[in-house]
Scaffold this active site. Structure first.
Site, PDB file in Angstrom:
ATOM      1  N   GLU A  15       3.007   7.153   1.321  1.00 17.50           N
ATOM      2  CA  GLU A  15       1.840   7.569   2.517  1.00 17.50           C
ATOM      3  C   GLU A  15       2.077   8.989   2.936  1.00 17.50           C
ATOM      4  O   GLU A  15       2.396   9.258   4.081  1.00 17.50           O
ATOM      5  CB  GLU A  15       2.168   6.637   3.795  1.00 17.50           C
ATOM      6  CG  GLU A  15       2.107   5.011   3.153  1.00 17.50           C
ATOM      7  CD  GLU A  15       1.987   3.963   4.394  1.00 17.50           C
ATOM      8  OE1 GLU A  15       2.131   4.411   5.455  1.00 17.50           O
ATOM      9  OE2 GLU A  15       1.578   3.068   3.952  1.00 17.50           O
TER      10      GLU A  15
ATOM     11  N   GLU B 277       3.056  -1.389  -1.772  1.00 21.81           N
ATOM     12  CA  GLU B 277       3.526  -1.630  -0.521  1.00 21.81           C
ATOM     13  C   GLU B 277       2.263  -2.751   0.015  1.00 21.81           C
ATOM     14  O   GLU B 277       1.084  -2.377   0.211  1.00 21.81           O
ATOM     15  CB  GLU B 277       3.661  -0.774   0.603  1.00 21.81           C
ATOM     16  CG  GLU B 277       4.471  -1.166   1.817  1.00 21.81           C
ATOM     17  CD  GLU B 277       4.789   0.035   2.571  1.00 21.81           C
ATOM     18  OE1 GLU B 277       5.359   1.151   2.112  1.00 21.81           O
ATOM     19  OE2 GLU B 277       4.428  -0.082   3.594  1.00 21.81           O
TER      20      GLU B 277
HETATM   21  C1  GAL Z   1       3.722   1.352   6.003  1.00 15.41           C
HETATM   22  C2  GAL Z   1       5.024   2.639   5.754  1.00 15.41           C
HETATM   23  C3  GAL Z   1       6.219   1.818   5.777  1.00 15.41           C
HETATM   24  C4  GAL Z   1       6.378   0.924   7.162  1.00 15.41           C
HETATM   25  C5  GAL Z   1       5.121  -0.049   7.138  1.00 15.41           C
HETATM   26  C6  GAL Z   1       5.408  -1.063   8.384  1.00 15.41           C
HETATM   27  O1  GAL Z   1       2.550   2.083   6.330  1.00 15.41           O
HETATM   28  O2  GAL Z   1       4.686   2.985   4.405  1.00 15.41           O
HETATM   29  O3  GAL Z   1       7.503   2.650   5.750  1.00 15.41           O
HETATM   30  O4  GAL Z   1       6.214   1.867   8.157  1.00 15.41           O
HETATM   31  O5  GAL Z   1       4.180   0.808   7.073  1.00 15.41           O
HETATM   32  O6  GAL Z   1       4.123  -1.741   8.043  1.00 15.41           O
END
Ligand code: GAL
Length: 870
Positions: A477, A559
Site C-alpha cells: 500500500e 491482503e
Molecule cells: C491494510 C494494511 C495493513 C493493515 C490493515 C488493517 O490496509 O496494509 O498493514 O494496516 O490494513 O486492516
C-alpha cells in the site's frame, strides 16, 4: 535480466530455488566458525540522547556496509579522520557498565512495558519502543585467530534500528533498517584477547504503523573464516529443469579474497538429503558438482558456476498433497588438497508457475493459496525471536489449513524461513511499507534514497535459496502507488528483483492503484489489497478489470478480509448480512465502552470484509490465485477500531495463540477433507432466556442439523456462496446446543456446547510437557476456568496467578488474548479472558527435571501441570 517468456499467456513454469545461506556452526577444521554472541550483554535505554550522536553524524560511516549490495562501480569510501563516537564513554573499555541491565539476546526492550508509554500511540502498541539503546559486552578473540589473519565478521540477523557498532572505541559501521540482516567486518579493529564491543540503536517515535519492537531482537553471530572464503550469502542454487526422473541443479559460489595477493581456489560441492526433523544433512551424497577452480585477485570477489544432476529427486512442495523435502549443498574451498572453508546451503527442488487463468502451480499441481499475513511479534514475548514460539505459530496455522504466509511488511528472522521450508509453507517475502513518501514521519522514506538498493539486494540474496519463497513483494500500500512515481519506483525495485533472482516474480500489494496505474503496468503479478473482493459492504470487484487489462498476469489477493473480533465476545443483535462495517449501533458488532468486537465474525472496518464475503468473491473469480488474509495472529498495536487498546482484533488466532471462532470458518474451507463442525456462540446466557440468540455453524460438511436441548431446530444445506449455516431465529434456553454435520447426506461430524455453571476450578494443559533445558525452549500452558462439571465457563474473567511450585523453571510471560488488557506481559497474575489464560514457561539453562507449574485463583480449585526439562 528477466526473460521475455515471462509475459506469455502460457503456463509459466519457473524452476525452483532454494533456502537459507545457513552457515550452520561448522567444526573449526572446516575453516569456518560461527558462534553465537547472544550471551553476556549489558544494556541501557535512554529516552533523551545521551551521546549527541545521530544518524546524520553516523551516516557516512554506515554507508560503506552497503557496498556489497550496490550495482556497477558505486562504492562508498569510509571517511578519513576520527570517526564519531570514539569520545563517547559507552564505547570505551574502562566505562563501568555495572549498573546497566544484564541480559542475553535476542532482546526486545519495549516488551517489558509498561503500556501507555509517553508519546507512543495505539499503532505501535503504546509500549516504550522509542529511545537510544546501548548494548555492551566483552569479546575475547584468541591470539592465534588474530595472528593468522582470519577475517572476523559480526552478523546481525536483525536489530531495531539504526544500529551502529564500535569495537575498542572505533566506529566499525552500521545499518539503519531494522528488519534486514547485515554483516560488519570487525577484522581491522580486533585485538588479541579482550575487546570492547558497543552497539548503539536509535528508535524514533512515529517510525511504524504497528509494533516494531526495539533492540537487538534477533540472533547475533561472530563468524571467523580464512581470508579467502565463501562470501556472505555466497551461494545461489537454482534448478532449471526438474522431472521426477532427474533435476538439474545449478550453483553459483562467490569466493571472496581478503588478502592482498591473487589466490587460486578449488571448489567442490556435494549434495545430501536433509533430515526433515533435525534439518541436518543425512545419509550419503546424492550428487556432486564438477570440481572447478577460480582465480581471485586480492581484495576482490569471483563467482564460480557448476551444475549437477540429482536422479529421482524428492521434490519440495506444500502439504497435504506434497512433501517439503530438502537437500543441502556442502561447498568446500581448498588449495593443494587442503580445505580452508566449508559452507552449507539448504535448498529444495521444485518448479513454480504463475498462471493468469489457473493461479499458482507448484510441481505442476494447481494449489490455491490459503494464506495469512503476519507481523513479526510473537505475542507476549514481543519481537525477541524465539524458535519455539515461531514454530508454534506455524504449526497452529498449518492446523488451520493455511498454506501461505506473507511476511507483512518486512523480511522475517532467518529461522522463520527455515521453519517455512520445513513445514512446506508458500511464502510471499515482502520488503517496504513505504518508499519515498512517508506513512508515518520516521518510516523508511527517511532513508529511501540511500538505502533502497542495498536493502533490496540484501533482502533477496539472504532469502533466495529458500524453496518456500514463491514471490517477492516490493511493497505494501505504497502511498505513491497511483501516481507516475509508483510505476517508476516500482519498476526500479522490480528490476533489482529480476537481477537478483530470475526464477521468481515480483508483486506489489495495491489497495488503490487500479488497472490503469503505472504500477499495475510494470508489476509482474497483480497484488490486490481489499479492492479485489470490494470494500466494506460493496461487492464491486477490481479483478475483472485487472484480468481483462492484463491477460498475461497472474492476480492474487495480497491482503484480504481484515475481519475484526474479540475471542468469545458475542454482541446482539447480529447483522443479517454477509458482512457489516463495525460500529456501535445495534447490529454493528461493536462495543466501544468495553472495546470489544463481536465474535460472530461478520464485522470489519470500512475498507474490509467478513471471510464469507471474500470466499464468495474468490469463488466468483476462480482465476485469482488465492488470498493472504489479514491476519493469521493478532499482533501488538494497530488495535482498529479501538485505538486505546494494546493489540489488534484482526487475527484468526488471538495474541495468546487461542483460536477465535473464525479459525473454524477458515478451517472448514481450507481443509475440506477434515471432518469438523463448530458452533457459536457459547450457551451460557442467564440474562437471555427466551431471547433471540442466533446460532451459526462452521463445517467442512455441506449440511447441518441443529438441536437445542435435544430438539431439532432444523436441518439446512449450505446454499451457493454460503460458507456458514445460520440459524438466526433461535431463542435461548439454558441447556445445550448440538450440531450434526453431513457431507453428501452422510453424517460427517458432530459437536455440542452446554450451559456452564459457576466457576469452580482451573484446568492446566501444556502444548509440550517435555522441553529442552536450554533456557530457550518454551512450553505454552493453557489454563481453563471450569465449572464443577468440567465445562468451560465462557465469560470467566477470574484473576489467576501462575507460579513455579517446584523445579528448575521460570514463568516467561502470561497473556489471555484480550486486546484491552494492559497488564504487563511479565506479570504472573492476570485475569482470564473468555475463560482462558496462558502462561509461557521455560526451563533454567542447563537444567533437567520436573517443573511443576501451579495456577491459583481465589475460590477455585488450583490447577497444575508438570513440564519436564530434558
Ligand atoms: C491494510 C494494511 C495493513 C493493515 C490493515 C488493517 O490496509 O496494509 O498493514 O494496516 O490494513 O486492516
Amino acid at each position: 535480466m528477466f526473460p521475455p517468456f515471462i509475459r506469455t499467456k502460457k503456463l509459466l513454469l519457473l524452476s525452483l530455488l532454494v533456502f537459507g545461506n545457513t552457515e550452520h556452526a561448522c567444526a573449526q577444521n572446516s575453516g569456518r566458525e560461527r558462534t553465537s554472541l547472544n550471551e553476556g550483554w549489558r544494556f541501557s535505554r535512554f529516552t533523551s540522547n545521551p551521546d549527541s550522536l545521530s544518524y546524520d553524524t553516523l551516516k557516512e560511516w554506515m554507508l560503506p556496509a552497503a557496498n556489497g549490495f550496490l550495482s556497477g562501480d558505486k562504492k562508498y569510501e569510509r571517511p578519513s579522520g576520527t570517526a564519531p563516537g570514539s569520545d563517547v564513554e559507552f564505547t570505551q573499555a574502562d566505562f563501568d557498565d555495572g549498573a546497566w541491565q544484564e541480559l542475553d539476546l535476542p532482546h526486545d526492550w519495549a516488551i517489558a512495558g509498561p503500556f501507555d508509554a509517553p508519546g507512543v500511540g495505539g499503532g505501535p502498541g503504546r509500549l516504550p519502543i522509542n529511545g537510544i539503546g546501548w548494548y555492551r559486552r566483552n569479546l575475547t578473540i584468541d591470539a592465534d585467530v588474530v595472528s593468522s589473519g582470519k577475517s572476523i565478521f559480526l552478523d546481525f540477523d536483525g536489530s531495531m534500528s539504526y544500529t551502529a557498532v564500535w569495537l575498542n572505541g572505533e566506529l566499525v559501521g552500521g545499518w539503519p533498517f531494522g528488519y534486514n540482516s547485515f554483516r560488519l567486518d570487525l577484522t581491522p579493529y580486533v585485538k588479541a584477547g579482550g575487546n570492547t564491543l558497543a552497539v548503539r540503536l536509535d528508535n524514533a517515535l512515529d517510525s511504524s504503523r504497528w509494533y516494531p519492537g526495539a533492540g537487538i531482537y534477533r540472533n547475533l553471530w561472530l563468524v571467523v573464516v580464512n581470508p579467502v572464503h565463501v562470501g556472505q550469502y555466497g551461494t545461489f542454487i537454482t534448478t532449471p529443469s526438474v522431472s521426477t526422473q532427474e533435476a538439474t541443479v545449478k550453483i553459483v559460489v562467490d569466493v571472496e579474497n581478503h588478502l592482498n595477493g591473487t589466490r587460486k581456489v578449488d571448489l567442490a560441492t556435494e549434495i545430501f538429503p536433509v533430515d526433515p526433523t533435525t534439518l541436518k544433512p543425512s545419509g550419503e551424497a546424492v550428487s556432486s558438482f564438477s570440481t572447478s577452480s577460480v582465480t581471485v585477485t586480492g581484495g576482490s570477489k569471483q563467482s564460480a558456476n557448476a551444475s549437477a544432476t540429482v536422479t529421482s529427486p524428492k521434490l519440495w512442495g506444500p502439504p497435504p498433497t506434497q512433501e517439503p523435502n530438502l537437500y543441502v549443498a556442502i561447498t568446500t574451498l581448498s588449495s593443494n588438497g587442503t580445505t580452508f572453508d566449508t559452507y552449507e546451503t539448504v535448498f529444495g527442488i521444485r518448479t513454480i508457475g504463475y498462471s493468469p487463468n489457473q493461479g499458482f502451480l507448484i510441481n505442476g499441481e494447481h494449489v490455491r493459496i490459503f494464506g495469512t499475513c503476519n507481523h513479526h511479534d510473537l505475542g507476549s514475548i514481543g519481537t525477541a525471536f524465539n524458535y519455539r514460539a515461531a514454530e508454534r505459530q506455524i504449526q497452529l496455522l498449518q492446523e488451520l489449513g493455511n498454506n501461505g504466509l506473507r511476511t507483512s511488511h518486512n523480511p522475517p528472522a532467518p529461522e522463520w524461513l527455515e521453519l517455512a521450508d520445513k513445514y512446506g509453507m508458500l511464502v510471499l517475502d515482502e520488503l517496504f511499507d513505504a518508499w519515498k513518501e512517508p506513512k508515518v514521519e520516521n518510516d523508511f522514506s527517511r532513508i529511501f534514497d540511500d538505502w533502497y538498493e542495498p536493502d533490496m539486494r540484501n533482502f533477496i540474496r539472504r532469502d533466495r535459496n529458500h524453496p518456500s519463497i514463491i514471490g517477492w513483494s516490493t511493497g505494501n500500500e505504497i502511498p505513491e502507488q497511483s501516481q507516475a512515481a509508483g510505476g517508476e519506483t516500482g519498476k526500479m525495485l522490480q528490476d533489482i528483483v529480476h537481477e537478483e533472482d530470475p526464477t521468481r516474480l515480483a508483486t506489489n500489494a495495491m489497495n488503490s492503484a487500479g488497472p490503469s496505474s503505472s504500477l499495475s503496468k510494470v508489476i509482474d503479478i497483480i497484488g490486490t489489497n481489499y479492492q479485489g473482493e470490494g470494500r466494506g459492504e460493496s461487492f464491486s470487484s477490481s479483478w475483472p478489470s485487472f484480468h481483462s487489462t492484463y491477460p498475461d498476469k497472474m492476480i492474487w489477493s495480497t491482503e484480504s478480509s481484515s475481519c475484526v473480533s474479540s475471542r468469545g465476545k458475542y454482541l446482539f443483535p447480529v447483522t443479517p448480512n454477509k458482512t457489516a462495517v463495525v460500529g456501535n449501533n445495534p447490529g454493528q458488532g461493536g462495543d466501544s465502552t468495553n472495546r470489544h468486537v463481536s465474535a460472530y465474525e461478520l464485522y470489519s472496518p470500512s475498507w474490509a470484509s467478513s471471510p464469507d464475503k471474500v470466499f464468495e468473491q474468490h469463488d466468483r473469480y476462480p482465476y485469482v490465485a488465492g488470498e493472504f488474509v489479514w491476519t493469521g495472529f493478532d499482533y501488538i498495536g494497530e488495535p482498529t477500531p479501538y485505538d486505546e487498546s494494546r493489540s489488534s482484533y484482526f487475527g484468526i488466532i488471538d495474541l495468546a495463540g487461542f483460536k477465535k471462532d473464525r479459525f473454524y470458518l477458515y478451517q472448514a474451507r481450507w481443509r475440506p477433507d477434515l471432518p469438523m463442525v463448530h458452533l457459536l456462540p457459547h450457551w451460557t446466557w442467564p440474562d437471555r432466556e427466551n431471547q433471540t440468540t442466533p446460532v451459526h455453524i462452521f463445517t467442512s460438511g455441506d449440511e447441518a442439523e441443529l438441536f437445542v436441548n435435544n430438539k431439532s431446530v432444523g436441518r439446512k444445506k449450505k446454499g451457493e456462496y454460503e460458507y456458514r449455516i445460520r440459524f438466526d431465529d433461535v431463542k435461548y434456553s439454558a441447556g445445550s446446543i448440538r450440531a450434526v454435520a453431513y457431507k453428501n447426506g452422510i453424517e460427517w461430524a458432530t459437536t455440542e456446547t452446554v450451559t456452564a455453571g459457576s466457576a469452580a476450578s482451573l484446568n492446566a494443559t501444556a502444548d509440550r510437557t517435555s522441553i529442552a533445558g536450554d533456557g530457550k525452549d518454551l512450553s505454552f500452558i493453557t489454563v481453563k476456568v471450569l465449572d464443577s462439571d468440567g465445562v468451560i465457563v465462557p465469560e470467566a474473567s477470574n484473576s489467576i496467578t501462575a507460579r513455579i511450585a517446584s523445579g528448575p523453571g521460570k514463568i516467561v510471560t502470561t497473556d489471555n488474548g484480550d486486546p484491552t488488557d494492559k497488564t504487563v506481559f511479565s506479570s504472573a497474575t492476570r485475569k482470564a479472558f473468555s475463560g482462558l489464560f496462558l502462561a509461557i514457561v521455560k526451563a533454567d539453562k542447563g537444567s533437567t527435571g520436573d517443573i511443576v507449574v501451579e495456577f491459583q485463583s481465589d475460590g477455585l480449585d488450583t490447577g497444575n501441570v508438570t513440564v519436564t526439562a530434558t
